[in-house]
Scaffold this motif. Structure first.
Motif, mmCIF file in Angstrom:
data_model
loop_
_atom_site.group_PDB
_atom_site.id
_atom_site.type_symbol
_atom_site.label_atom_id
_atom_site.label_comp_id
_atom_site.label_asym_id
_atom_site.label_seq_id
_atom_site.Cartn_x
_atom_site.Cartn_y
_atom_site.Cartn_z
ATOM 1 N N PHE A 1 -1.455 70.357 21.601
ATOM 2 C CA PHE A 1 -0.468 69.659 20.610
ATOM 3 C C PHE A 1 0.450 68.952 21.669
ATOM 4 O O PHE A 1 0.282 69.019 22.784
ATOM 5 N N ARG A 2 1.313 67.951 21.127
ATOM 6 C CA ARG A 2 2.413 67.432 21.899
ATOM 7 C C ARG A 2 3.922 67.134 21.267
ATOM 8 O O ARG A 2 3.733 67.105 19.899
ATOM 9 N N GLN A 3 4.621 67.267 21.881
ATOM 10 C CA GLN A 3 6.124 67.071 21.222
ATOM 11 C C GLN A 3 6.676 66.179 22.131
ATOM 12 O O GLN A 3 6.990 66.361 23.382
ATOM 13 N N ALA A 4 7.207 64.766 21.537
ATOM 14 C CA ALA A 4 7.849 63.895 22.171
ATOM 15 C C ALA A 4 9.456 64.275 21.765
ATOM 16 O O ALA A 4 9.830 64.948 20.932
ATOM 17 N N PRO A 5 10.176 63.628 22.559
ATOM 18 C CA PRO A 5 11.835 64.147 22.346
ATOM 19 C C PRO A 5 12.216 63.675 21.091
ATOM 20 O O PRO A 5 12.094 62.605 20.674
ATOM 21 N N GLY A 6 12.840 64.323 20.350
ATOM 22 C CA GLY A 6 13.379 64.483 19.063
ATOM 23 C C GLY A 6 12.343 64.379 17.777
ATOM 24 O O GLY A 6 12.544 63.840 16.796
ATOM 25 N N LYS A 7 11.084 64.520 18.124
ATOM 26 C CA LYS A 7 10.136 64.524 17.181
ATOM 27 C C LYS A 7 9.269 65.935 17.020
ATOM 28 O O LYS A 7 9.627 66.762 17.813
ATOM 29 N N GLU A 8 8.687 66.042 16.068
ATOM 30 C CA GLU A 8 8.018 67.351 15.624
ATOM 31 C C GLU A 8 6.755 67.415 16.685
ATOM 32 O O GLU A 8 6.284 66.713 17.133
ATOM 33 N N ARG A 9 6.273 68.733 16.621
ATOM 34 C CA ARG A 9 5.171 68.885 17.605
ATOM 35 C C ARG A 9 3.950 68.566 16.696
ATOM 36 O O ARG A 9 3.773 68.864 15.337
ATOM 37 N N ASP A 10 3.053 67.666 17.357
ATOM 38 C CA ASP A 10 1.766 66.856 16.576
ATOM 39 C C ASP A 10 0.537 67.462 17.201
ATOM 40 O O ASP A 10 0.645 67.835 18.330
ATOM 41 N N PHE A 11 -0.416 67.821 16.465
ATOM 42 C CA PHE A 11 -1.597 67.963 16.692
ATOM 43 C C PHE A 11 -2.357 67.026 17.641
ATOM 44 O O PHE A 11 -2.206 65.838 17.189
ATOM 45 N N VAL A 12 -3.109 67.294 18.596
ATOM 46 C CA VAL A 12 -3.755 66.365 19.373
ATOM 47 C C VAL A 12 -5.155 66.600 19.245
ATOM 48 O O VAL A 12 -5.940 65.604 18.963
ATOM 49 N N ALA A 13 -5.726 67.610 19.587
ATOM 50 C CA ALA A 13 -7.065 67.953 19.744
ATOM 51 C C ALA A 13 -7.446 69.605 19.608
ATOM 52 O O ALA A 13 -6.665 70.254 19.840
ATOM 53 N N PHE A 14 -8.647 69.694 19.305
ATOM 54 C CA PHE A 14 -8.922 71.164 18.679
ATOM 55 C C PHE A 14 -10.517 71.050 19.102
ATOM 56 O O PHE A 14 -11.465 70.409 18.954
ATOM 57 N N ILE A 15 -10.803 72.384 19.685
ATOM 58 C CA ILE A 15 -12.465 72.696 20.059
ATOM 59 C C ILE A 15 -12.432 74.323 19.417
ATOM 60 O O ILE A 15 -11.905 75.147 19.868
ATOM 61 N N ALA A 16 -13.707 74.311 18.605
ATOM 62 C CA ALA A 16 -13.953 75.470 17.960
ATOM 63 C C ALA A 16 -14.578 76.632 19.089
ATOM 64 O O ALA A 16 -15.013 76.123 19.960
ATOM 65 N N TRP A 17 -14.290 77.799 18.796
ATOM 66 C CA TRP A 17 -14.873 78.803 19.761
ATOM 67 C C TRP A 17 -16.242 79.042 19.494
ATOM 68 O O TRP A 17 -16.835 79.199 20.582
ATOM 69 N N ARG A 18 -16.774 78.508 18.573
ATOM 70 C CA ARG A 18 -18.403 78.775 18.314
ATOM 71 C C ARG A 18 -18.964 77.265 18.097
ATOM 72 O O ARG A 18 -18.514 76.570 17.089
ATOM 73 N N GLY A 19 -19.658 77.086 18.965
ATOM 74 C CA GLY A 19 -20.474 75.886 18.672
ATOM 75 C C GLY A 19 -19.833 74.662 19.408
ATOM 76 O O GLY A 19 -20.527 73.588 19.685
ATOM 77 N N GLY A 20 -18.749 74.780 19.769
ATOM 78 C CA GLY A 20 -17.955 73.755 20.416
ATOM 79 C C GLY A 20 -17.368 72.422 19.469
ATOM 80 O O GLY A 20 -17.147 71.590 20.455
ATOM 81 N N SER A 21 -17.520 72.632 18.309
ATOM 82 C CA SER A 21 -17.156 71.230 17.533
ATOM 83 C C SER A 21 -15.681 71.031 17.709
ATOM 84 O O SER A 21 -14.815 71.793 18.111
ATOM 85 N N THR A 22 -15.354 69.717 17.857
ATOM 86 C CA THR A 22 -13.914 69.060 18.294
ATOM 87 C C THR A 22 -13.592 68.263 17.267
ATOM 88 O O THR A 22 -14.196 67.662 16.616
ATOM 89 N N TYR A 23 -12.384 68.034 17.525
ATOM 90 C CA TYR A 23 -11.303 67.522 16.427
ATOM 91 C C TYR A 23 -10.245 66.524 17.218
ATOM 92 O O TYR A 23 -9.879 67.485 18.031
ATOM 93 N N TYR A 24 -10.032 65.420 16.697
ATOM 94 C CA TYR A 24 -8.830 64.708 17.456
ATOM 95 C C TYR A 24 -7.928 64.233 16.298
ATOM 96 O O TYR A 24 -8.413 63.827 15.386
ATOM 97 N N ALA A 25 -6.804 63.768 16.907
ATOM 98 C CA ALA A 25 -5.769 63.112 16.056
ATOM 99 C C ALA A 25 -6.123 61.442 16.225
ATOM 100 O O ALA A 25 -6.805 61.149 16.995
ATOM 101 N N ASP A 26 -6.139 60.788 14.997
ATOM 102 C CA ASP A 26 -6.532 59.493 15.232
ATOM 103 C C ASP A 26 -5.817 58.688 16.286
ATOM 104 O O ASP A 26 -6.704 57.743 16.871
ATOM 105 N N SER A 27 -4.610 59.069 16.376
ATOM 106 C CA SER A 27 -4.060 58.243 17.654
ATOM 107 C C SER A 27 -4.967 58.559 18.967
ATOM 108 O O SER A 27 -4.452 57.501 19.900
ATOM 109 N N VAL A 28 -5.786 59.367 19.136
ATOM 110 C CA VAL A 28 -5.924 59.533 20.523
ATOM 111 C C VAL A 28 -7.663 59.571 20.529
ATOM 112 O O VAL A 28 -8.261 59.739 21.753
#
Length: 116
Positions: free
Chosen positions: A37-64
């Motif tokens: 996740f990431r948090q820029a000054p004055g902003k909310e913490r946003d999701f960036v990327a995720f990897i599952a524990w099983r199978g390694g499926s990955t997910y990304y924010a559209d911006s990245v």
């Protein structure tokens, strides 16, 4: 109690690359879903990327999508975030998270600054 320590942040020019690492202790990361996740000054913490524990499926924010890659090395208890083609708007504190069931653990964050 899982403890997470991020590293690899820094100052980079736009278009450059960085690789963030998240090292875990106190638990076996292979059982956890891992996220960045990431948090820029004055902003909310946003999701960036995720990897599952099983199978390694990955997910990304559209911006990245297409620029960042999340990966994990369970043998090293470490998760990575490869960041390419960095933009000034990627500037933020980046946090690693580990999720097991309804429990989340967080690291202290690492600063990424992208200069234009």
């Amino acid at each position: 109690q899982v403890q997470l320590v991020e590293s690899g942040g820094g100052l980079v020019q736009a278009g450059g690359s960085l690789r963030l690492s998240c090292a875990a202790s106190g638990g076996t990361l292979s059982r956890y879903g891992m996220g960045w996740f990431r948090q820029a000054p004055g902003k909310e913490r946003d999701f960036v990327a995720f990897i599952a524990w099983r199978g390694g499926s990955t997910y990304y924010a559209d911006s990245v999508k297409g620029r960042f890659t999340i990966s994990r090395d369970n043998a090293k208890n470490t998760v990575y975030l490869q960041m390419n083609s960095l933009k000034p708007e990627d500037t933020a504190v980046y946090y690693c998270s580990a999720t097991l069931g309804v429990t989340d653990y967080w690291g202290q964050g690492t600063q990424v600054t992208v200069a234009s």
